[in-house]
Every structure is written in structure tokens, then in C-alpha cells.
Write a protein that holds these residues in place. Structure first.
Motif, PDB file in Angstrom:
ATOM      1  N   VAL A 100      25.551  45.545  -2.760  1.00 56.53           N
ATOM      2  CA  VAL A 100      26.146  45.699  -4.073  1.00 56.53           C
ATOM      3  C   VAL A 100      25.178  45.091  -5.238  1.00 56.53           C
ATOM      4  O   VAL A 100      25.085  45.891  -5.984  1.00 56.53           O
ATOM      5  N   LYS A 117      25.283  55.991 -13.329  1.00 58.73           N
ATOM      6  CA  LYS A 117      24.482  56.306 -12.210  1.00 58.73           C
ATOM      7  C   LYS A 117      24.473  55.217 -11.334  1.00 58.73           C
ATOM      8  O   LYS A 117      24.346  55.249 -10.025  1.00 58.73           O
ATOM      9  N   LEU A 120      27.415  53.871  -9.608  1.00 59.15           N
ATOM     10  CA  LEU A 120      27.961  54.671  -8.649  1.00 59.15           C
ATOM     11  C   LEU A 120      26.947  54.506  -7.356  1.00 59.15           C
ATOM     12  O   LEU A 120      27.430  54.183  -6.253  1.00 59.15           O
ATOM     13  N   THR A 121      25.693  54.321  -7.690  1.00 59.16           N
ATOM     14  CA  THR A 121      25.001  54.099  -6.732  1.00 59.16           C
ATOM     15  C   THR A 121      24.992  52.827  -5.970  1.00 59.16           C
ATOM     16  O   THR A 121      24.849  52.719  -4.648  1.00 59.16           O
ATOM     17  N   VAL A 123      27.429  50.888  -5.725  1.00 58.70           N
ATOM     18  CA  VAL A 123      28.784  50.780  -4.776  1.00 58.70           C
ATOM     19  C   VAL A 123      28.922  51.782  -3.686  1.00 58.70           C
ATOM     20  O   VAL A 123      29.351  51.390  -2.660  1.00 58.70           O
ATOM     21  N   LEU A 124      28.552  53.005  -4.095  1.00 58.06           N
ATOM     22  CA  LEU A 124      28.835  54.039  -3.029  1.00 58.06           C
ATOM     23  C   LEU A 124      27.793  54.156  -1.948  1.00 58.06           C
ATOM     24  O   LEU A 124      27.969  54.381  -0.615  1.00 58.06           O
ATOM     25  N   VAL A 125      26.449  53.612  -2.061  1.00 57.35           N
ATOM     26  CA  VAL A 125      25.602  53.647  -0.868  1.00 57.35           C
ATOM     27  C   VAL A 125      25.615  52.391  -0.018  1.00 57.35           C
ATOM     28  O   VAL A 125      26.040  52.692   0.975  1.00 57.35           O
ATOM     29  N   ALA A 127      28.849  51.390   0.301  1.00 58.61           N
ATOM     30  CA  ALA A 127      30.112  51.580   1.126  1.00 58.61           C
ATOM     31  C   ALA A 127      29.840  52.744   2.069  1.00 58.61           C
ATOM     32  O   ALA A 127      30.371  52.502   3.203  1.00 58.61           O
ATOM     33  N   ALA A 128      29.063  53.568   2.085  1.00 57.62           N
ATOM     34  CA  ALA A 128      28.759  54.695   2.958  1.00 57.62           C
ATOM     35  C   ALA A 128      27.969  53.753   3.979  1.00 57.62           C
ATOM     36  O   ALA A 128      28.122  54.240   5.296  1.00 57.62           O
ATOM     37  N   TYR A 130      28.153  50.903   5.152  1.00 56.37           N
ATOM     38  CA  TYR A 130      29.379  50.035   5.635  1.00 56.37           C
ATOM     39  C   TYR A 130      30.161  50.845   6.537  1.00 56.37           C
ATOM     40  O   TYR A 130      30.389  50.527   7.627  1.00 56.37           O
TER      41      TYR A 130
END
Length: 150
Positions: A100, A117, A120-121, A123-125, A127-128, A130
Motif C-alpha cells: 500500500v 485513482k 484507490l489503486t 489500496v484496492l490492488v 487488498a485484492a 491479499y
């Protein structure tokens, strides 16, 4: 400059693939897919895609012969520093928080002007990744030296 970068990436992909094929078993003794399945697929795809990009760049570089700008070298130094910082953070904080932080810093430096953007990238990448590895595949993320409550 791009050719040197792609050759470096290709060398890393070949080394990664060598380790995946030589040290990790493709199948377990019970006949199920082993620890080497996913790394082998990733390694082969990385080598093929990097070779493809390298050949494309070599064709393009013959078409327009350009010299490297000083800004390109600054970007190279920044990326090397970010990679080294990520390696240190990975060991100290573990896989999720280090990724992160790395993505947040890298995207803020290299993709300016898009803070939403980038956030979001960043945190979300991770998280996915993980969720995929830790929850679905039951493979642990890199451990941390510091015990964080994550």
C-alpha cells in the motif's frame, strides 16, 4: 533507455522462472497442483511478454532514433530508490502495508494529477492480492519484523 529497462526485466523474469522450475514442485505427491504451478505460469508469461515488448521496442527504436533525456534517468533513479524502499518496508511491515505504501508513493510521483485513482489503486490492488493469496489460495503474505495489528 527502454531497451536497457526491458533487458533488465527480462533477466529478472528468466531468473524467476529458473527458480520456479528448479526449486518448486509442479505437482504434489498426492497428484494435486503443487507450489510451483502458479510461479511457473507467471514466470513463463513474464518472459514471453517481456520478449514481445523488447522486440517491439527494438523495431520502434530503429524507426525513430532518439537520445535519452535527463528526465528519463531521474525516473530510473526514482524507481530504483522506490524498489529498494519497498524491499525494506516489505521486511519491516509485511506484504500488505508495504505494498500500500509503495503504490501510494510510486503513483503519487509517477502518475501526478490523479489522486483519487492513485489512492484507490494503492489500496484496492494490495487488498485484492491479499484476499486472493491469504484467503482463497491459503498462501501467507510475506511476514513482518514489526508486529502490526493488521
Amino acid at each position: 533507455m527502454r531497451i536497457v529497462f526491458l533487458v533488465t526485466i527480462l533477466a529478472g523474469a528468466v531468473f524467476y522462472s529458473f527458480i520456479a522450475f528448479s526449486d518448486l514442485a509442479f505437482m504434489t505427491t498426492s497428484g494435486r497442483l503443487g507450489a510451483g504451478f502458479f510461479p511457473r505460469v507467471v514466470g513463463v508469461l513474464a518472459v514471453v511478454m517481456t520478449l514481445w515488448a523488447l522486440l517491439d521496442e527494438m523495431k520502434r527504436s530503429h524507426a525513430d532514433d532518439e537520445t535519452a533525456h535527463p528526465q528519463q534517468w531521474i525516473d530510473v533513479v526514482v524507481l530504483i530508490a522506490l524498489a529498494l524502499g519497498y524491499a525494506v518496508l516489505l521486511r519491516l511491515l509485511g506484504g500488505f502495508p508495504a505494498t500500500v505504501i509503495f503504490l501510494a508513493v510510486a503513483l503519487s510521483l509517477l502518475n501526478r494529477g490523479r489522486p483519487l485513482k492513485n489512492a484507490l489503486t494503492a489500496v484496492l490492488v494490495p487488498a485484492a492480492v491479499y484476499l486472493l493469496f491469504d484467503r482463497v489460495l491459503n498462501a501467507s503474505m510475506p511476514p513482518a519484523l514489526l508486529d502490526l495489528p493488521i
